[in-house]
Design a protein around this motif. Structure first.
Motif, PDB file in Angstrom:
ATOM      1  N   GLY A 132      31.179  60.699-132.857  1.00 43.95           N
ATOM      2  CA  GLY A 132      31.083  61.974-132.155  1.00 43.95           C
ATOM      3  C   GLY A 132      30.607  63.128-133.010  1.00 43.95           C
ATOM      4  N   GLY A 133      30.261  62.872-134.248  1.00 47.74           N
ATOM      5  CA  GLY A 133      29.831  63.941-135.150  1.00 47.74           C
ATOM      6  C   GLY A 133      28.500  63.611-135.776  1.00 47.74           C
ATOM      7  N   PRO A 134      28.324  63.932-137.056  1.00 46.62           N
ATOM      8  CA  PRO A 134      27.054  63.664-137.728  1.00 46.62           C
ATOM      9  C   PRO A 134      26.750  62.178-137.823  1.00 46.62           C
ATOM     10  N   VAL A 135      25.475  61.886-138.093  1.00 48.93           N
ATOM     11  CA  VAL A 135      25.021  60.505-138.222  1.00 48.93           C
ATOM     12  C   VAL A 135      25.307  60.036-139.651  1.00 48.93           C
ATOM     13  N   VAL A 136      26.018  58.918-139.757  1.00 47.52           N
ATOM     14  CA  VAL A 136      26.450  58.412-141.062  1.00 47.52           C
ATOM     15  C   VAL A 136      25.882  57.000-141.262  1.00 47.52           C
ATOM     16  N   VAL A 137      25.150  56.818-142.352  1.00 51.75           N
ATOM     17  CA  VAL A 137      24.653  55.491-142.722  1.00 51.75           C
ATOM     18  C   VAL A 137      25.581  54.927-143.796  1.00 51.75           C
ATOM     19  N   MET A 179      34.276  58.084-139.948  1.00 49.50           N
ATOM     20  CA  MET A 179      33.262  57.585-140.849  1.00 49.50           C
ATOM     21  C   MET A 179      33.555  56.168-141.294  1.00 49.50           C
ATOM     22  N   SER A 180      34.277  55.423-140.478  1.00 42.53           N
ATOM     23  CA  SER A 180      34.631  54.079-140.908  1.00 42.53           C
ATOM     24  C   SER A 180      33.440  53.142-140.787  1.00 42.53           C
ATOM     25  N   GLY A 181      33.198  52.399-141.835  1.00 46.58           N
ATOM     26  CA  GLY A 181      32.123  51.421-141.859  1.00 46.58           C
ATOM     27  C   GLY A 181      32.665  50.108-142.371  1.00 46.58           C
ATOM     28  N   PRO A 182      31.803  49.186-142.703  1.00 50.31           N
ATOM     29  CA  PRO A 182      32.252  47.904-143.233  1.00 50.31           C
ATOM     30  C   PRO A 182      33.035  48.098-144.530  1.00 50.31           C
ATOM     31  N   PRO A 183      34.002  47.212-144.791  1.00 49.20           N
ATOM     32  CA  PRO A 183      34.761  47.314-146.041  1.00 49.20           C
ATOM     33  C   PRO A 183      33.824  47.281-147.250  1.00 49.20           C
ATOM     34  N   SER A 216      31.732  49.540-148.096  1.00 50.00           N
ATOM     35  CA  SER A 216      30.543  50.384-147.957  1.00 50.00           C
ATOM     36  C   SER A 216      30.936  51.846-148.141  1.00 50.00           C
ATOM     37  N   ARG A 217      29.928  52.653-148.366  1.00 53.11           N
ATOM     38  CA  ARG A 217      30.125  54.091-148.543  1.00 53.11           C
ATOM     39  C   ARG A 217      29.316  54.809-147.480  1.00 53.11           C
ATOM     40  N   GLY A 218      29.960  55.709-146.732  1.00 56.27           N
ATOM     41  CA  GLY A 218      29.271  56.449-145.684  1.00 56.27           C
ATOM     42  C   GLY A 218      28.565  57.669-146.236  1.00 56.27           C
ATOM     43  N   ARG A 256      12.983  39.389-143.459  1.00 53.46           N
ATOM     44  CA  ARG A 256      13.699  40.505-142.855  1.00 53.46           C
ATOM     45  C   ARG A 256      13.728  41.678-143.821  1.00 53.46           C
ATOM     46  N   VAL A 257      13.990  42.816-143.261  1.00 50.35           N
ATOM     47  CA  VAL A 257      14.177  44.021-144.053  1.00 50.35           C
ATOM     48  C   VAL A 257      15.655  44.399-143.909  1.00 50.35           C
ATOM     49  N   ARG A 258      16.227  44.952-144.940  1.00 46.78           N
ATOM     50  CA  ARG A 258      17.656  45.233-144.905  1.00 46.78           C
ATOM     51  C   ARG A 258      17.992  46.271-143.839  1.00 46.78           C
ATOM     52  N   SER A 259      19.070  46.011-143.126  1.00 48.18           N
ATOM     53  CA  SER A 259      19.566  46.976-142.153  1.00 48.18           C
ATOM     54  C   SER A 259      20.918  47.497-142.632  1.00 48.18           C
ATOM     55  N   TYR A 260      21.263  48.670-142.149  1.00 45.65           N
ATOM     56  CA  TYR A 260      22.509  49.322-142.552  1.00 45.65           C
ATOM     57  C   TYR A 260      23.285  49.744-141.315  1.00 45.65           C
ATOM     58  N   PRO A 261      24.606  49.573-141.336  1.00 43.43           N
ATOM     59  CA  PRO A 261      25.418  50.062-140.218  1.00 43.43           C
ATOM     60  C   PRO A 261      25.332  51.593-140.122  1.00 43.43           C
ATOM     61  N   VAL A 262      25.403  52.082-138.901  1.00 45.44           N
ATOM     62  CA  VAL A 262      25.379  53.523-138.657  1.00 45.44           C
ATOM     63  C   VAL A 262      26.542  53.864-137.733  1.00 45.44           C
ATOM     64  N   THR A 263      27.266  54.921-138.054  1.00 45.76           N
ATOM     65  CA  THR A 263      28.330  55.404-137.175  1.00 45.76           C
ATOM     66  C   THR A 263      28.108  56.893-136.931  1.00 45.76           C
ATOM     67  N   THR A 264      28.714  57.371-135.843  1.00 47.32           N
ATOM     68  CA  THR A 264      28.643  58.801-135.571  1.00 47.32           C
ATOM     69  C   THR A 264      30.039  59.371-135.303  1.00 47.32           C
TER      70      THR A 264
END
Ligand code: FES
Length: 123
Positions: A116-121, A1-5, A7-9, A106-114
């Motif tokens: 291999g598991g659930p989708v995390v914004v 669930m690592s994202g940008p420093p 941020s909260r997943g 622009r509209v705000r975008s958010y990083p997304v990680t998976t």
């Protein structure tokens, strides 16, 4: 669930919940966010259109028509251009930037990680 420093997943969908080409609109901390499953991964955008606050992420995903000269055109980036349902402003779904005025609108975008598991914004 690592994202940008800093941020909260937030888990927003199960791994197989959103089919390729599909989307899910979720609420995170009172914000509506559209999560899109593209062929090469996920992207997420704030749902609210920067023009007049329409539900942008309910708009259709289309492609881009470009022209190298009179009488010739190319249709590409299929499924990567998000069109607002109210006044048809278009945005690059990969980064939230306006297709016609990317430096100013622009509209705000958010990083997304998976991972291999659930989708995390990451908000
Ligand atoms: S509200 Fe989106 S284009 Fe006007």
């Amino acid at each position: 669930m690592s994202g940008p420093p800093g941020s909260r997943g937030v888990v927003v969908a199960a791994a197989d919940e959103i089919p390729v080409g599909g989307r899910k609109i979720v609420e995170v901390d009172g914000r509506s966010i559209g999560v899109f499953h593209l062929p090469d991964g996920y992207v997420a955008l704030r749902t609210t259109c920067p023009h007049e606050s329409a539900p942008l992420c309910e708009g259709i995903l289309t492609g881009a028509i470009t022209s190298p000269g009179p009488g010739r055109y190319h249709y590409d980036r299929r499924g990567e251009i998000l069109r607002c349902p109210w006044h048809r402003w278009e945005f690059d779904v990969r980064n939230g930037r306006s297709w016609t005025d990317p430096d100013r609108v622009r509209v705000r975008s958010y990083p997304v990680t998976t991972d291999g598991g659930p989708v995390v914004v990451h908000v």
